[in-house]
Design a protein around this motif. Structure first.
Motif, PDB file in Angstrom:
ATOM      1  N   GLN A   1       0.826  -1.202   0.000  1.00  0.00           N
ATOM      2  CA  GLN A   1       0.000   0.000   0.000  1.00  0.00           C
ATOM      3  C   GLN A   1       0.864   1.258   0.000  1.00  0.00           C
ATOM      4  O   GLN A   1       0.536   2.252  -0.658  1.00  0.00           O
ATOM      5  CB  GLN A   1      -0.940   0.005   1.213  1.00  0.00           C
ATOM      6  N   LYS A   2       1.977   1.207   0.733  1.00  0.00           N
ATOM      7  CA  LYS A   2       2.871   2.365   0.729  1.00  0.00           C
ATOM      8  C   LYS A   2       3.503   2.544  -0.647  1.00  0.00           C
ATOM      9  O   LYS A   2       3.697   3.678  -1.115  1.00  0.00           O
ATOM     10  CB  LYS A   2       3.954   2.185   1.794  1.00  0.00           C
ATOM     11  N   ALA A   3       3.807   1.418  -1.312  1.00  0.00           N
ATOM     12  CA  ALA A   3       4.367   1.497  -2.663  1.00  0.00           C
ATOM     13  C   ALA A   3       3.349   2.077  -3.629  1.00  0.00           C
ATOM     14  O   ALA A   3       3.693   2.888  -4.502  1.00  0.00           O
ATOM     15  CB  ALA A   3       4.814   0.112  -3.126  1.00  0.00           C
ATOM     16  N   ARG A   4       2.075   1.682  -3.468  1.00  0.00           N
ATOM     17  CA  ARG A   4       1.032   2.238  -4.335  1.00  0.00           C
ATOM     18  C   ARG A   4       0.872   3.728  -4.097  1.00  0.00           C
ATOM     19  O   ARG A   4       0.633   4.495  -5.030  1.00  0.00           O
ATOM     20  CB  ARG A   4      -0.291   1.514  -4.089  1.00  0.00           C
ATOM     21  N   ALA A   5       1.007   4.148  -2.822  1.00  0.00           N
ATOM     22  CA  ALA A   5       0.876   5.575  -2.512  1.00  0.00           C
ATOM     23  C   ALA A   5       1.976   6.386  -3.199  1.00  0.00           C
ATOM     24  O   ALA A   5       1.750   7.518  -3.639  1.00  0.00           O
ATOM     25  CB  ALA A   5       0.925   5.784  -1.003  1.00  0.00           C
ATOM     26  N   LYS A   6       3.176   5.797  -3.309  1.00  0.00           N
ATOM     27  CA  LYS A   6       4.283   6.495  -3.970  1.00  0.00           C
ATOM     28  C   LYS A   6       4.050   6.649  -5.474  1.00  0.00           C
ATOM     29  O   LYS A   6       4.687   7.490  -6.127  1.00  0.00           O
ATOM     30  CB  LYS A   6       5.595   5.747  -3.717  1.00  0.00           C
ATOM     31  N   LEU A   7       3.159   5.825  -6.023  1.00  0.00           N
ATOM     32  CA  LEU A   7       2.871   5.904  -7.460  1.00  0.00           C
ATOM     33  C   LEU A   7       1.838   6.974  -7.797  1.00  0.00           C
ATOM     34  O   LEU A   7       1.578   7.227  -8.972  1.00  0.00           O
ATOM     35  CB  LEU A   7       2.356   4.542  -7.967  1.00  0.00           C
ATOM     36  N   ASN A   8       1.246   7.602  -6.773  1.00  0.00           N
ATOM     37  CA  ASN A   8       0.174   8.573  -7.019  1.00  0.00           C
ATOM     38  C   ASN A   8       0.571   9.704  -7.971  1.00  0.00           C
ATOM     39  O   ASN A   8      -0.220  10.077  -8.839  1.00  0.00           O
ATOM     40  CB  ASN A   8      -0.328   9.149  -5.692  1.00  0.00           C
ATOM     41  N   PRO A   9       1.786  10.285  -7.846  1.00  0.00           N
ATOM     42  CA  PRO A   9       2.151  11.344  -8.809  1.00  0.00           C
ATOM     43  C   PRO A   9       2.170  10.833 -10.254  1.00  0.00           C
ATOM     44  O   PRO A   9       1.725  11.539 -11.173  1.00  0.00           O
ATOM     45  CB  PRO A   9       3.556  11.768  -8.347  1.00  0.00           C
ATOM     46  N   GLN A  10       2.687   9.603 -10.455  1.00  0.00           N
ATOM     47  CA  GLN A  10       2.716   9.053 -11.810  1.00  0.00           C
ATOM     48  C   GLN A  10       1.302   8.752 -12.307  1.00  0.00           C
ATOM     49  O   GLN A  10       1.003   8.957 -13.484  1.00  0.00           O
ATOM     50  CB  GLN A  10       3.553   7.769 -11.825  1.00  0.00           C
ATOM     51  N   ILE A  11       0.444   8.279 -11.410  1.00  0.00           N
ATOM     52  CA  ILE A  11      -0.938   8.003 -11.797  1.00  0.00           C
ATOM     53  C   ILE A  11      -1.664   9.291 -12.149  1.00  0.00           C
ATOM     54  O   ILE A  11      -2.463   9.341 -13.092  1.00  0.00           O
ATOM     55  CB  ILE A  11      -1.667   7.251 -10.670  1.00  0.00           C
ATOM     56  N   ALA A  12      -1.356  10.364 -11.412  1.00  0.00           N
ATOM     57  CA  ALA A  12      -1.962  11.660 -11.720  1.00  0.00           C
ATOM     58  C   ALA A  12      -1.575  12.120 -13.119  1.00  0.00           C
ATOM     59  O   ALA A  12      -2.410  12.680 -13.860  1.00  0.00           O
ATOM     60  CB  ALA A  12      -1.533  12.691 -10.678  1.00  0.00           C
ATOM     61  N   GLU A  13      -0.325  11.873 -13.508  1.00  0.00           N
ATOM     62  CA  GLU A  13       0.111  12.225 -14.859  1.00  0.00           C
ATOM     63  C   GLU A  13      -0.622  11.389 -15.904  1.00  0.00           C
ATOM     64  O   GLU A  13      -0.992  11.886 -16.971  1.00  0.00           O
ATOM     65  CB  GLU A  13       1.624  12.019 -14.988  1.00  0.00           C
ATOM     66  N   LEU A  14      -0.825  10.127 -15.599  1.00  0.00           N
ATOM     67  CA  LEU A  14      -1.552   9.258 -16.523  1.00  0.00           C
ATOM     68  C   LEU A  14      -3.007   9.711 -16.677  1.00  0.00           C
ATOM     69  O   LEU A  14      -3.580   9.612 -17.768  1.00  0.00           O
ATOM     70  CB  LEU A  14      -1.498   7.809 -16.041  1.00  0.00           C
ATOM     71  N   ARG A  15      -3.588  10.194 -15.578  1.00  0.00           N
ATOM     72  CA  ARG A  15      -4.968  10.704 -15.653  1.00  0.00           C
ATOM     73  C   ARG A  15      -5.067  11.892 -16.609  1.00  0.00           C
ATOM     74  O   ARG A  15      -6.015  12.019 -17.381  1.00  0.00           O
ATOM     75  CB  ARG A  15      -5.446  11.100 -14.262  1.00  0.00           C
ATOM     76  N   LYS A  16      -4.070  12.767 -16.515  1.00  0.00           N
ATOM     77  CA  LYS A  16      -4.073  13.929 -17.410  1.00  0.00           C
ATOM     78  C   LYS A  16      -3.866  13.491 -18.856  1.00  0.00           C
ATOM     79  O   LYS A  16      -4.516  13.989 -19.773  1.00  0.00           O
ATOM     80  CB  LYS A  16      -2.967  14.902 -16.993  1.00  0.00           C
ATOM     81  N   LYS A  17      -2.950  12.544 -19.036  1.00  0.00           N
ATOM     82  CA  LYS A  17      -2.600  12.110 -20.393  1.00  0.00           C
ATOM     83  C   LYS A  17      -3.755  11.388 -21.075  1.00  0.00           C
ATOM     84  O   LYS A  17      -3.977  11.551 -22.284  1.00  0.00           O
ATOM     85  CB  LYS A  17      -1.372  11.203 -20.325  1.00  0.00           C
ATOM     86  N   HIS A  18      -4.494  10.570 -20.293  1.00  0.00           N
ATOM     87  CA  HIS A  18      -5.559   9.756 -20.879  1.00  0.00           C
ATOM     88  C   HIS A  18      -6.923  10.180 -20.348  1.00  0.00           C
ATOM     89  O   HIS A  18      -7.817   9.344 -20.182  1.00  0.00           O
ATOM     90  CB  HIS A  18      -5.324   8.285 -20.560  1.00  0.00           C
ATOM     91  N   ALA A  19      -7.087  11.466 -20.094  1.00  0.00           N
ATOM     92  CA  ALA A  19      -8.327  11.955 -19.492  1.00  0.00           C
ATOM     93  C   ALA A  19      -9.552  11.627 -20.338  1.00  0.00           C
ATOM     94  O   ALA A  19     -10.644  11.403 -19.794  1.00  0.00           O
ATOM     95  CB  ALA A  19      -8.240  13.469 -19.275  1.00  0.00           C
ATOM     96  N   LYS A  20      -9.402  11.565 -21.637  1.00  0.00           N
ATOM     97  CA  LYS A  20     -10.539  11.331 -22.527  1.00  0.00           C
ATOM     98  C   LYS A  20     -10.612   9.885 -23.015  1.00  0.00           C
ATOM     99  O   LYS A  20     -11.449   9.571 -23.874  1.00  0.00           O
ATOM    100  CB  LYS A  20     -10.466  12.278 -23.727  1.00  0.00           C
TER     101      LYS A  20
END
Length: 256
Positions: A54-73
């Motif tokens: 879970q801590k490792a997943r939390a560290k991925l949040n910034p990268q996931i946020a970038e993916l959300r922006k990239k694939h928002a549509k």
């Protein structure tokens, strides 16, 4: 199966004999608590691994946020990209389920043992053992029929319900605080698309601890005692293992 249940019944009886000098009539109930603690100790390495995940997943949040922006549509690409990120970083979104799954056999063993009138062809004498006034093979409905909510047996369940409610409230506040520290993005429930079904799980998760109240009310008292002990252990264990997770410190400070 019958021979295995006989061995398990003998194990519980031997543990009760060892604890009898301290707990007397409630020695079998104490044996169940001890058995639960042993199960939780065996599962603890999985709990530690789940915490690391879970801590490792939390560290991925910034990268996931970038993916959300990239694939928002494009929700499908977002889902695939997030799953690929988890695979690349060797993080499993479902690793936290393992500790609970590995405890189920122990719970069902106790449930079956204290729901059976006969074990190995002999009468199941464990059903007559008690926690204070309440038989370990009885249920809440039996306690209500015997003396009502505040009868001798009913008060045992009142105590268990109060303990479960306190633990569930603590877990609810901790889970809500952690979720608030990592809120969903504005404009859509995109986190639900990271893993199939994760959106529904996220919405229900803070309330799951309160389901223990229902479990305690319907299973034999011995199985309920296992659930209450395990749930309390989980609350303490998670408070320690996740103490440095975002949103946790405030809950612990308030609870203290």
């Amino acid at each position: 199966m019958s021979a295995f249940m006989s061995l398990f019944a003998d194990l519980v009886a031997h543990l009760a004999d060892l604890l009898d000098p301290l707990f007397h009539a409630s020695a079998t109930a104490a044996a169940i608590v001890l058995f639960t603690a042993c199960v939780r100790l065996l599962v603890h390495p999985l709990s530690r691994a789940a915490a690391r995940g879970q801590k490792a997943r939390a560290k991925l949040n910034p990268q996931i946020a970038e993916l959300r922006k990239k694939h928002a549509k494009n929700p499908e690409k977002l889902q695939k990209a997030v799953l690929e990120l988890h695979r690349k970083e060797q993080v499993s979104p479902l690793s936290g389920c393992l500790p609970s799954l590995f405890q189920l056999p122990a719970f069902f063993l106790l449930y079956h043992l204290f729901s059976s009138s006969c074990i190995g062809g002999d009468a199941n004498t464990l059903l007559d053992h008690t926690l204070f006034a309440a038989p370990l093979g009885g249920r809440w409905t039996d306690a209500l029929a015997e003396g009502g909510v505040f009868g001798a047996q009913g008060l045992v369940y009142v105590g268990l319900f109060l303990l479960v409610a306190a633990v569930a409230t603590f877990n609810y506040r901790r889970t809500k605080s952690q979720m608030a520290a990592d809120p969903l993005p504005q404009g859509g429930d995109q986190q639900a698309q990271q893993v199939p079904g994760m959106g529904a799980i996220t919405k229900v998760m803070p309330l799951m601890s309160f389901m223990t109240l229902f479990t305690v009310a319907v299973v034999p008292l011995a199985a309920a005692l296992y659930v209450v002990t395990s749930t309390t252990w989980s609350a303490v264990e998670r408070a320690v293992l996740y103490r440095d997770m975002p949103g946790t410190a405030g809950v612990l400070a308030t609870a203290g």
